[in-house]
Design an enzyme around this catalytic site. Structure first.
Site, PDB file in Angstrom:
ATOM      1  N   SER A 172      16.376  35.869 -16.789  1.00 35.98           N
ATOM      2  CA  SER A 172      17.779  36.027 -17.179  1.00 35.98           C
ATOM      3  C   SER A 172      17.916  37.101 -18.234  1.00 35.98           C
ATOM      4  CB  SER A 172      18.297  34.702 -17.754  1.00 35.98           C
ATOM      5  OG  SER A 172      19.542  34.887 -18.338  1.00 35.98           O
ATOM      6  N   TYR A 182      17.565  27.477 -23.860  1.00 35.95           N
ATOM      7  CA  TYR A 182      17.566  28.261 -22.624  1.00 35.95           C
ATOM      8  C   TYR A 182      16.977  29.657 -22.850  1.00 35.95           C
ATOM      9  CZ  TYR A 182      19.331  30.570 -18.400  1.00 35.95           C
ATOM     10  OH  TYR A 182      19.424  31.270 -17.217  1.00 35.95           O
TER      11      TYR A 182
END
Ligand SMILES: NC(=O)c1ccc[n+]([C@@H]2O[C@H](COP(=O)([O-])OP(=O)(O)OC[C@H]3O[C@@H](n4cnc5c(N)ncnc54)[C@H](OP(=O)(O)O)[C@@H]3O)[C@@H](O)[C@H]2O)c1
Length: 401
Positions: A177, A205
């Site tokens: 990501s 995350y």
């Protein structure tokens, strides 16, 4: 400064991803892939679901590695029905894998490796972003983002090395990501429990995604050139999927109202499909391998080669993340070398025949070795091949530690 640059990258991706990827067809066109076997984790939803379907429609043998096998079987049935008028049945199956359990990763790897089949592409796609949720831990004791997004895929990648090696040239693809640019990882506090940093789901995350890039950089550097196993991390872009399922309902509605900026799963899976199939990737990886720094290929949402964050390229931290990861997933530090070496020797015929008159004693020994192996590494069950006229053990003395 690095943090500001990171957020600038995130906003840039959000605002300009559609413009930057305007050269890409949607869906991405794929070559015939009937020579490939691909495992796609988390393929019941979002990006993974599109990735699995398109790979299968291009002819690949696809294994959906999922925690909800019923959902996967329903999808397979639906895809087979939709495809029936267009060609041969899709070569697709489902296997159970729950990344919140390291035992499940080991069991999956045992089951896969036992086939003694080549694995050309492993796509570590499954991931969670429990936005706004409190800190939660897996039953293995690890912070859940770190476990699902980094530790369990790392274990899976290592345990499947024998099968990837069998298919060489092969690829490990990590759906990462742009958020890794704003991540921070402390190898001595991977679970964010020391109190030095306050845990938020964003910290969990982005840290897990950064840890994955760092681990991948070192993994790729440590893989011998002749293994021809490429390691790729990628950004899919900002994609409308179930990843927002934990957001408050009102925010989810707003999220869905900005479709111009946000990719559909079909658009969002293009960088995964590109990384899995582009013919130039192995060559690019080989070039990176000759450099001093450990760095793996990073593919952007518009399917271009780019660089991961500066922090991801921090050699000292990356090496510490590698060591800590290997420790947390319960492997010895030289697991990579052993797994590759084991494969080579097994392929060279290192089947050991215990020619004995006391079958009971031999079976007990095998059990004992299995237990030892599972305690320390837990993957070589597949290399035990029992035959009716004797016991063949494709296990090397190096594993009997
Ligand atoms: N969407 C975005 O904007 C975006 C941006 C950057 C990166 N990504 C990355 O893209 C990847 C795919 O996410 P997505 O957006 O497609 O989200 P998604 O729709 O929520 O799909 C995630 C998949 O992962 C699976 N999964 C979650 N926890 C699992 C576990 N413990 N064991 C096995 N499978 C598990 C889910 O299975 P269930 O269906 O059973 O829950 C689901 O199939 C993730 O790695 C994510 O971090 C997404």
């Amino acid at each position: 400064m690095e943090w500001i640059r990171g957020w600038a990258c995130v906003f840039h991706e959000f605002l300009f991803q559609r413009f930057m990827s305007s050269h890409l067809p949607n869906p991405l066109s794929l070559p015939p892939l009937s020579h490939l076997t691909c495992i796609v984790t988390g393929s019941t939803s979002g990006i993974g679901r599109e990735t699995a379907r398109q790979l299968a429609e291009a002819g690949a043998h696809v294994v959906m590695a999922v925690r909800n096998t019923k959902a996967a079987h329903d999808l397979i049935q639906q895809w087979q029905r939709d495809w029936s008028a267009k060609g041969l049945p899709l070569n697709i199956e489902a296997m159970e894998l729950d990344l919140l359990s390291l035992d499940s990763v080991v069991n999956f790897s045992i089951a896969w490796n036992a086939r003694l089949a080549p694995l050309h592409v492993l796509i570590n796609n499954a991931g969670i972003f429990a936005m706004g949720e409190e800190q939660k831990f897996s039953k293995d004791g690890y912070e859940q983002h770190m476990q699902v997004n980094h530790l369990a895929p790392a274990l899976l990648s290592l345990l499947l090395l024998p099968s990837l090696n069998r298919a060489s040239p092969s690829r490990i693809i990590n759906v990462n990501s742009v958020m890794h640019y704003v991540g921070f990882v402390d190898p001595d506090d991977m679970n964010v429990v020391s109190g030095r940093r306050k845990f938020t789901s964003l910290v969990g995350y982005s840290g897990s995604k950064l840890a994955q890039v760092m681990f991948s950089n070192v993994l790729f550097k440590r893989l011998p050139l002749e293994s021809r196993i490429s390691v790729v991390c990628l950004s899919p872009g900002i994609v409308l999927t179930n990843v927002a399922r934990d957001l408050p309902r009102s925010v989810q509605v707003q999220y869905a109202l900005i479709p111009y900026f946000i990719f559909s799963p079909q658009e969002g899976c293009r960088s995964s499909l590109f990384s899995a199939t582009d013919a130039q990737i192995p060559e690019h990886c080989e070039k990176l391998k000759t450099g001093d720094k450990p760095i793996c290929t990073f593919i952007s949402q518009d399917c271009k080669h780019t660089k991961p964050s500066e922090e991801a390229q921090n050699v000292e931290t990356a090496n510490r993340v590698w060591e800590k990861t290997v420790e947390l997933i319960g492997l010895p530090l030289d697991a990579l070398e052993r797994l590759l070496q084991g494969q080579e020797l097994a392929e060279a015929g290192a089947h050991v025949v215990m020619a004995v008159r006391n079958m009971k004693a031999a079976n007990e020994l095998i059990q004992q070795w299995r237990t030892k192996w599972s305690a320390s590494v837990g993957t070589m069950y597949d290399d035990f091949v029992l035959q009716s006229n004797g016991i063949w053990i494709a296990m090397l003395s190096a594993y009997c530690h």
